[in-house]
Scaffold this motif. Sequence first.
Motif, PDB file in Angstrom:
ATOM      1  N   ILE A 133       3.315  10.347  -3.912  1.00  0.00           N
ATOM      2  CA  ILE A 133       2.007  10.439  -4.569  1.00  0.00           C
ATOM      3  C   ILE A 133       2.103   9.896  -5.991  1.00  0.00           C
ATOM      4  CG2 ILE A 133       1.243  12.399  -3.188  1.00  0.00           C
ATOM      5  CD1 ILE A 133       2.031  14.215  -5.501  1.00  0.00           C
ATOM      6  N   GLY A 134       0.958   9.604  -6.592  1.00  0.00           N
ATOM      7  CA  GLY A 134       0.909   9.066  -7.945  1.00  0.00           C
ATOM      8  C   GLY A 134      -0.526   8.635  -8.206  1.00  0.00           C
TER       9      GLY A 134
ATOM     10  N   GLY B 236       0.819  -1.212   0.000  1.00  0.00           N
ATOM     11  CA  GLY B 236       0.000   0.000   0.000  1.00  0.00           C
ATOM     12  C   GLY B 236       0.851   1.260   0.000  1.00  0.00           C
ATOM     13  N   VAL B 237       2.030   1.193   0.631  1.00  0.00           N
ATOM     14  CA  VAL B 237       2.931   2.341   0.663  1.00  0.00           C
ATOM     15  C   VAL B 237       3.578   2.536  -0.707  1.00  0.00           C
ATOM     16  CG1 VAL B 237       4.995   3.329   1.764  1.00  0.00           C
ATOM     17  CG2 VAL B 237       3.377   1.983   3.124  1.00  0.00           C
ATOM     18  N   ASN B 238       3.772   1.444  -1.412  1.00  0.00           N
ATOM     19  CA  ASN B 238       4.476   1.499  -2.709  1.00  0.00           C
ATOM     20  C   ASN B 238       3.590   1.944  -3.869  1.00  0.00           C
ATOM     21  OD1 ASN B 238       5.347  -0.511  -5.302  1.00  0.00           O
ATOM     22  ND2 ASN B 238       6.995   0.681  -4.375  1.00  0.00           N
ATOM     23  N   ARG B 239       2.268   1.993  -3.640  1.00  0.00           N
ATOM     24  CA  ARG B 239       1.340   2.162  -4.768  1.00  0.00           C
ATOM     25  C   ARG B 239       1.542   3.447  -5.574  1.00  0.00           C
ATOM     26  NH1 ARG B 239      -3.190  -0.743  -5.646  1.00  0.00           N
ATOM     27  NH2 ARG B 239      -4.279   1.143  -6.291  1.00  0.00           N
ATOM     28  N   GLY B 240       2.053   4.497  -4.944  1.00  0.00           N
ATOM     29  CA  GLY B 240       2.256   5.747  -5.678  1.00  0.00           C
ATOM     30  C   GLY B 240       3.583   5.814  -6.404  1.00  0.00           C
ATOM     31  N   SER B 241       4.377   4.774  -6.256  1.00  0.00           N
ATOM     32  CA  SER B 241       5.755   4.848  -6.738  1.00  0.00           C
ATOM     33  C   SER B 241       5.912   4.368  -8.172  1.00  0.00           C
ATOM     34  CB  SER B 241       6.657   3.996  -5.838  1.00  0.00           C
ATOM     35  OG  SER B 241       7.988   4.098  -6.273  1.00  0.00           O
ATOM     36  N   ILE B 242       6.891   4.934  -8.867  1.00  0.00           N
ATOM     37  CA  ILE B 242       7.283   4.389 -10.161  1.00  0.00           C
ATOM     38  C   ILE B 242       8.318   3.284  -9.988  1.00  0.00           C
ATOM     39  CG2 ILE B 242       6.749   6.340 -11.669  1.00  0.00           C
ATOM     40  CD1 ILE B 242       9.749   7.203 -11.244  1.00  0.00           C
ATOM     41  N   ASP B 243       8.873   3.161  -8.781  1.00  0.00           N
ATOM     42  CA  ASP B 243       9.911   2.156  -8.534  1.00  0.00           C
ATOM     43  C   ASP B 243       9.344   0.957  -7.787  1.00  0.00           C
ATOM     44  OD1 ASP B 243      11.997   3.542  -9.771  1.00  0.00           O
ATOM     45  OD2 ASP B 243      12.336   4.777  -7.978  1.00  0.00           O
TER      46      ASP B 243
ATOM     47  N   HIS C 175      -1.942   5.910  -8.616  1.00  0.00           N
ATOM     48  CA  HIS C 175      -2.452   4.734  -7.918  1.00  0.00           C
ATOM     49  C   HIS C 175      -2.233   4.798  -6.408  1.00  0.00           C
ATOM     50  CE1 HIS C 175      -3.136   2.737 -11.756  1.00  0.00           C
ATOM     51  NE2 HIS C 175      -1.971   3.250 -12.130  1.00  0.00           N
ATOM     52  N   ALA C 176      -1.673   5.898  -5.954  1.00  0.00           N
ATOM     53  CA  ALA C 176      -1.240   5.959  -4.548  1.00  0.00           C
ATOM     54  C   ALA C 176      -2.405   5.765  -3.583  1.00  0.00           C
ATOM     55  CB  ALA C 176      -0.552   7.295  -4.268  1.00  0.00           C
ATOM     56  N   THR C 177      -2.097   5.165  -2.462  1.00  0.00           N
ATOM     57  CA  THR C 177      -3.041   5.041  -1.355  1.00  0.00           C
ATOM     58  C   THR C 177      -3.467   6.435  -0.901  1.00  0.00           C
ATOM     59  OG1 THR C 177      -2.058   2.956  -0.646  1.00  0.00           O
ATOM     60  CG2 THR C 177      -3.209   4.234   1.048  1.00  0.00           C
ATOM     61  N   VAL C 178      -4.743   6.576  -0.543  1.00  0.00           N
ATOM     62  CA  VAL C 178      -5.227   7.851   0.001  1.00  0.00           C
ATOM     63  C   VAL C 178      -5.788   7.608   1.406  1.00  0.00           C
ATOM     64  CG1 VAL C 178      -5.727   8.951  -2.223  1.00  0.00           C
ATOM     65  CG2 VAL C 178      -7.479   7.510  -1.126  1.00  0.00           C
ATOM     66  N   PRO C 179      -5.881   8.651   2.224  1.00  0.00           N
ATOM     67  CA  PRO C 179      -6.522   8.508   3.528  1.00  0.00           C
ATOM     68  C   PRO C 179      -7.950   7.969   3.358  1.00  0.00           C
ATOM     69  CG  PRO C 179      -5.323  10.561   3.434  1.00  0.00           C
ATOM     70  CD  PRO C 179      -5.278   9.984   2.048  1.00  0.00           C
ATOM     71  N   ASP C 180      -8.382   7.188   4.310  1.00  0.00           N
ATOM     72  CA  ASP C 180      -9.664   6.450   4.318  1.00  0.00           C
ATOM     73  C   ASP C 180      -9.555   5.060   3.670  1.00  0.00           C
ATOM     74  OD1 ASP C 180     -10.805   8.631   5.544  1.00  0.00           O
ATOM     75  OD2 ASP C 180     -11.882   9.326   3.767  1.00  0.00           O
ATOM     76  N   ASP C 181      -8.538   4.848   2.848  1.00  0.00           N
ATOM     77  CA  ASP C 181      -8.334   3.496   2.309  1.00  0.00           C
ATOM     78  C   ASP C 181      -8.152   2.515   3.463  1.00  0.00           C
ATOM     79  OD1 ASP C 181      -8.470   4.331  -0.285  1.00  0.00           O
ATOM     80  OD2 ASP C 181      -6.338   4.009  -0.768  1.00  0.00           O
ATOM     81  N   ILE C 182      -8.506   1.261   3.213  1.00  0.00           N
ATOM     82  CA  ILE C 182      -8.274   0.212   4.212  1.00  0.00           C
ATOM     83  C   ILE C 182      -7.353  -0.832   3.591  1.00  0.00           C
ATOM     84  CG2 ILE C 182      -9.333  -1.605   5.609  1.00  0.00           C
ATOM     85  CD1 ILE C 182     -11.845   0.186   5.807  1.00  0.00           C
ATOM     86  N   LEU C 183      -6.232  -1.073   4.237  1.00  0.00           N
ATOM     87  CA  LEU C 183      -5.245  -2.039   3.750  1.00  0.00           C
ATOM     88  C   LEU C 183      -5.317  -3.305   4.596  1.00  0.00           C
ATOM     89  CD1 LEU C 183      -2.141   0.353   3.351  1.00  0.00           C
ATOM     90  CD2 LEU C 183      -3.885  -0.221   1.633  1.00  0.00           C
TER      91      LEU C 183
ATOM     92  N   LEU D 221       0.848  14.966   2.357  1.00  0.00           N
ATOM     93  CA  LEU D 221       2.163  15.442   1.910  1.00  0.00           C
ATOM     94  C   LEU D 221       2.908  16.237   2.983  1.00  0.00           C
ATOM     95  CD1 LEU D 221       3.737  15.381  -0.838  1.00  0.00           C
ATOM     96  CD2 LEU D 221       2.730  17.616  -1.308  1.00  0.00           C
ATOM     97  N   LYS D 222       4.193  16.022   3.048  1.00  0.00           N
ATOM     98  CA  LYS D 222       5.017  16.811   3.970  1.00  0.00           C
ATOM     99  C   LYS D 222       5.162  18.232   3.444  1.00  0.00           C
ATOM    100  CE  LYS D 222       7.747  13.053   6.018  1.00  0.00           C
ATOM    101  NZ  LYS D 222       7.167  13.149   7.368  1.00  0.00           N
ATOM    102  N   THR D 223       5.586  19.127   4.339  1.00  0.00           N
ATOM    103  CA  THR D 223       5.726  20.537   3.950  1.00  0.00           C
ATOM    104  C   THR D 223       7.100  20.803   3.337  1.00  0.00           C
ATOM    105  OG1 THR D 223       6.652  21.090   6.100  1.00  0.00           O
ATOM    106  CG2 THR D 223       4.256  21.252   5.871  1.00  0.00           C
ATOM    107  N   VAL D 224       7.260  22.013   2.828  1.00  0.00           N
ATOM    108  CA  VAL D 224       8.555  22.444   2.285  1.00  0.00           C
ATOM    109  C   VAL D 224       9.652  22.323   3.355  1.00  0.00           C
ATOM    110  CG1 VAL D 224       9.825  24.448   1.398  1.00  0.00           C
ATOM    111  CG2 VAL D 224       7.505  23.978   0.600  1.00  0.00           C
ATOM    112  N   GLN D 225       9.292  22.601   4.608  1.00  0.00           N
ATOM    113  CA  GLN D 225      10.281  22.496   5.690  1.00  0.00           C
ATOM    114  C   GLN D 225      10.457  21.043   6.134  1.00  0.00           C
ATOM    115  OE1 GLN D 225       7.606  24.714   5.978  1.00  0.00           O
ATOM    116  NE2 GLN D 225       8.819  26.489   5.344  1.00  0.00           N
ATOM    117  N   GLY D 226       9.368  20.283   6.050  1.00  0.00           N
ATOM    118  CA  GLY D 226       9.392  18.939   6.625  1.00  0.00           C
ATOM    119  C   GLY D 226       9.990  17.874   5.725  1.00  0.00           C
ATOM    120  N   MET D 227      10.013  18.121   4.420  1.00  0.00           N
ATOM    121  CA  MET D 227      10.431  17.045   3.509  1.00  0.00           C
ATOM    122  C   MET D 227      11.946  16.872   3.361  1.00  0.00           C
ATOM    123  SD  MET D 227       9.023  15.977  -0.222  1.00  0.00           S
ATOM    124  CE  MET D 227       7.384  16.647   0.040  1.00  0.00           C
ATOM    125  N   PRO D 228      12.703  17.999   3.246  1.00  0.00           N
ATOM    126  CA  PRO D 228      14.143  17.795   3.041  1.00  0.00           C
ATOM    127  C   PRO D 228      14.764  16.956   4.163  1.00  0.00           C
ATOM    128  CG  PRO D 228      13.570  20.078   2.645  1.00  0.00           C
ATOM    129  CD  PRO D 228      12.354  19.432   3.235  1.00  0.00           C
TER     130      PRO D 228
END
Length: 457
Positions: free
Chosen positions: A291-292, A203-210, A294-302, A245-252
């Motif tokens: 994100i992507g 479920g974490v990988n769903r938004g990835s191209i890798d 196919h990415a998992t979104v909040p409310d999804d159940i895994l 999504l993380k913020t501009v400050q939170g992601m780096p």
Amino acid sequence: MFTHQKQFDPLTEQRIIVLGDDASHPHVNAVAGALGDTIEELVTAPFNRHRTFGKLKAKEVVFIRLSDLAKPKQRMEAAKGVAGLTSDAIIALDTFPPERIAEWMETLVRASYRFDKFKTDDEEHTTNFFYAATTEVTEQVHEGIVIGEAANHTRDLVNTPYNYLNATDLAQYATALEAIDNVKVSVLDKPACEALNMGAFLGVNRGSIDEPTLIHVEYTGDPGSKDITALVGKGVMYDTGGYSLKTVQGMPSMKMDMGGAATVLGAIEAIARLKAKANVSVVIAATDNRIGDHATVPDDILTSAKGLTIEIISTDAEGRLTLADALWFAQEKGATRLIDVATLTGAVVGALGKTYTGAFSNDDAFTKDVLNAAKNAGENVWRMPIHEEYHDALKSEVADMKNSGGRLAGASVAAAFLEKFVDDARPWVHLDIAGTAYGEKEGATGTLVKTLTKLFV
Ligand code: BES
Ligand code: MN
Ligand code: ZN
């Protein structure tokens, strides 16, 4: 980089001589005598560098204040001085106290670490280090170098950005550990993980191209025993937060979100190279979180491999999802006790800062062993609680649990989440290194490689 040499004569030596400050040692005495100074005059700091002006064949000598070697900060200061030498040097290990030699060599190896392969204008200066030592100390020298090198490998992995290190690259790195005796590596690809119903990890990988990879490293150092300690590392190769999504400050710096994976890989490298009499395995569920379409979104159940269903509140609470399936896999493969290492929560940084790793556990005796190993390693680990109320925070209206429990006690709630995936009977310690694995300026620290190694050697 560090080469062993048996014989060494301070009076004819041409390279820079590095030695302790024990004036009663004949080599120290000879060097100080040739310089015409007393040790008190020559030694005023952890690291003391002196030109010899023709009084010795060596152009320079360095005295290390031995009383500082027991203190990690001063030891590192002295080692940084040695590592900063720009011409070849010989370290006269016989002038150091025998019980400090492993630690001193390890600190020298760590102090020599640089992450500069992406700097195009850096001057290449490689200094060759030799250590003169009798055969009786070579075992300690070896231990120090092995632990130092393993920690540096961990630091390299953590410092390497995502565009040079994705889940497939990490699996390739792990596979190379097979070169060490008694180490076996297997990598499960996405279809294999699907076949095992690893819905939380995937479920974490769903938004990835890798593609994701599930990495399993097994070291068999005690074939007669059925005991296996699994070291499970969080391998989120990059954490954007996903749709939460993380913020501009939170992601780096989120390239370091695979710090747990890097730590357990460093640990098993050292454990195997030092031929510990134990069976140790590493499990890493590696993927990036982004994100992507196919990415998992909040409310999804895994649905996790264990069969428990998880309501997604935040896609940024992804580490516990990957760990849930990794912990399950480790137990399927026979782990009798487990340690997971993860850059899991900002909350642990709020609680302990960058000073302590947070430890959480279902077993007092095992926790004691881990804290004791940390003490031996000189690394700071502090136990934090798991309480039934932290489990309550994860109750969901629609699934077996939620993946996030609100604002309070975030580090303990995350630990409670993981605990649901550990069988009652199996001792387990969770180590949250979100604050200790990485600093913006210093980069990766390599913390806990030594602690985990000291558990077994
Ligand atoms: N990788 C982060 C935790 C983290 C934060 C590591 C800061 C290093 C430095 C983790 O995946 C995360 O985002 N955790 C969330 C959990 C929350 C959504 C329940 C957090 O701590 O905010
Ligand atoms: Mn996250
Ligand atoms: Zn994360």
